[in-house]
Design an enzyme around this catalytic site. Structure first.
Site, PDB file in Angstrom:
ATOM      1  N   ASP A 229       0.844  -1.197   0.000  1.00  0.00           N
ATOM      2  CA  ASP A 229       0.000   0.000   0.000  1.00  0.00           C
ATOM      3  C   ASP A 229       0.882   1.250   0.000  1.00  0.00           C
ATOM      4  O   ASP A 229       1.856   1.333   0.757  1.00  0.00           O
ATOM      5  CB  ASP A 229      -0.901  -0.001   1.238  1.00  0.00           C
ATOM      6  CG  ASP A 229      -1.935   1.109   1.193  1.00  0.00           C
ATOM      7  OD1 ASP A 229      -3.015   0.875   0.638  1.00  0.00           O
ATOM      8  OD2 ASP A 229      -1.646   2.208   1.711  1.00  0.00           O
ATOM      9  N   GLU A 272      -4.874   2.320  -4.116  1.00  0.00           N
ATOM     10  CA  GLU A 272      -3.410   2.355  -4.087  1.00  0.00           C
ATOM     11  C   GLU A 272      -2.821   1.068  -3.533  1.00  0.00           C
ATOM     12  O   GLU A 272      -1.658   1.018  -3.128  1.00  0.00           O
ATOM     13  CB  GLU A 272      -2.923   3.551  -3.254  1.00  0.00           C
ATOM     14  CG  GLU A 272      -3.186   3.453  -1.766  1.00  0.00           C
ATOM     15  CD  GLU A 272      -4.554   3.982  -1.349  1.00  0.00           C
ATOM     16  OE1 GLU A 272      -4.682   4.387  -0.181  1.00  0.00           O
ATOM     17  OE2 GLU A 272      -5.484   3.982  -2.176  1.00  0.00           O
TER      18      GLU A 272
END
Length: 376
Positions: A229, A272
């Site tokens: 992430d 993301e």
């Protein structure tokens, strides 16, 4: 009068033969069009030439526009290999053989004396003689003036004008069937691919991980799943705009893809967040790989339309030593995500591991709204 009678009889014979061939073509069409997968369609086209028209063997090369070459994709009959020296044929070379001319000129070529034909696509006349091969026909597979591929077949009998004309019709039907199967394949690929990063998407991950777990259990291999992430990605979007955020995502996807082996999988899980599936990788080896990735990203400068940016990632992972142990795919993802949460809570820009047997509910306390993929 006798000559006229013989001529009429010959016309009738050719007419009956043509009707027979057209019926066979219709049978071939039914076989080919009921196949769904591209490879199945290609194999059916070749097999039908063997079954219905007595081809000793038949082959198909598909055209690859990017590399400007023909690639052998199907072969049926007495010769079924598709990985020989002629499996890839460059079209841009100075020396042009018969197959290259068929593709470039987009016109059929045939011969009823391939054993004596210096330009024969069979390089070994003795092999052709031993197998009783007499004739050859090659057809360009063309749709709207665009080359799709080349279809060829070899026979132990001479090819009549009638057969050549019928085969021309069959080549047209084969082209449509191949292109249709290619479009279906492309649509499936699009449904499983993230359009921004060109990585596989979450839907594909589910199918892939299920199969990979089965294989790992069968052979007792280690398997690692990691969640990656981007730290403070929302700030990048809010400060520089979503186009810059997209640039960062695409660049990171390329870094991740180049940081693992071809046998591993990189997926854009959503937003993301990315997922890595590392085959035959135990905990320690995974730690080394993931730390290297983290350090590489932290040390990079990303060139974007807003200028040079730096960023870090947090990574959580879990590993299964799949010695016959049955593990659910959802368990793998939930534990890896819990490890990612621990990395975030621990200050970000770090790699965290959690054992697969971790009590997830006791490990994390995020709401379902924050982590919808952790729902039971």
């Amino acid at each position: 009068m006798e000559n006229l009678r013989k001529e009429l009889e010959e016309i009738r014979r050719e007419y009956r033969q043509l009707i027979t061939y057209l019926r066979l073509v219709n049978k071939m069409r039914e076989r080919v069009t009921t196949a769904l997968e591209l490879q199945e369609v290609l194999d059916e086209i070749c097999q039908s030439l063997v079954d219905y028209f007595g081809a000793a063997f038949a082959r198909i090369w598909l055209y690859n526009r990017e590399s400007n070459e023909l690639r052998l994709v199907s072969s049926r009959g007495i010769y079924t290999r598709t990985d020989g020296s002629r499996s890839v044929i460059k079209l841009g070379t100075f020396k042009k053989g018969k197959l290259q001319r068929i593709a470039l000129e987009k016109v059929p070529h045939y011969s009823n004396s391939i054993q004596d034909d210096r330009d024969s696509p069979i390089r070994d006349p003795e092999w052709a003689r031993r197998n009783g091969l007499v004739s050859f026909a090659g057809y360009p597979l063309v749709l709207r003036d665009e080359l799709v591929g080349v279809m060829v077949f070899f026979s132990r009998n001479r090819l009549s004008e009638t057969i050549l004309e019928v085969m021309s019709l069959y080549a047209s039907l084969a082209t449509l069937a191949i292109r249709d199967a290619q479009l279906i394949t492309e649509q499936k690929e699009l449904a499983l691919t993230d359009p921004l990063t060109k990585l596989k998407n979450r839907r594909y991950l589910g199918m892939y991980l299920e199969e990979t777990l089965k294989v790992s259990r069968r052979y007792g291999d280690s398997l690692t799943v990691a969640m990656v992430d981007i730290d403070h990605f929302k700030k990048i979007n809010d400060t520089y705009g979503h186009p810059v955020g997209d640039e960062v995502l695409a660049s990171l996807a390329e870094i991740l893809r180049s940081s693992v082996r071809e046998s591993d999988l990189v997926v854009r899980y959503g937003g993301e967040e990315f997922t890595l599936v590392l085959q035959r990788t135990n905990r320690e080896r995974a730690k080394n790989v993931l730390e290297r990735i983290r350090e590489d990203i932290a040390g990079r400068v990303f060139d974007t339309q807003a200028g040079k940016l730096s960023l870090t990632v947090s990574i959580g992972y879990t590993t299964c030593d799949c010695n016959g142990e049955k593990v659910r795919m959802t368990r793998f993802l939930r534990v890896a995500d819990a490890a990612l949460y621990r990395a975030k809570e621990g200050g970000r820009n770090r790699v965290e591991f959690l054992p697969l047997e971790t009590d997830i509910d006791g490990e994390i306390h995020r709401s379902e709204e924050e982590t919808p993929h952790l729902r039971p």
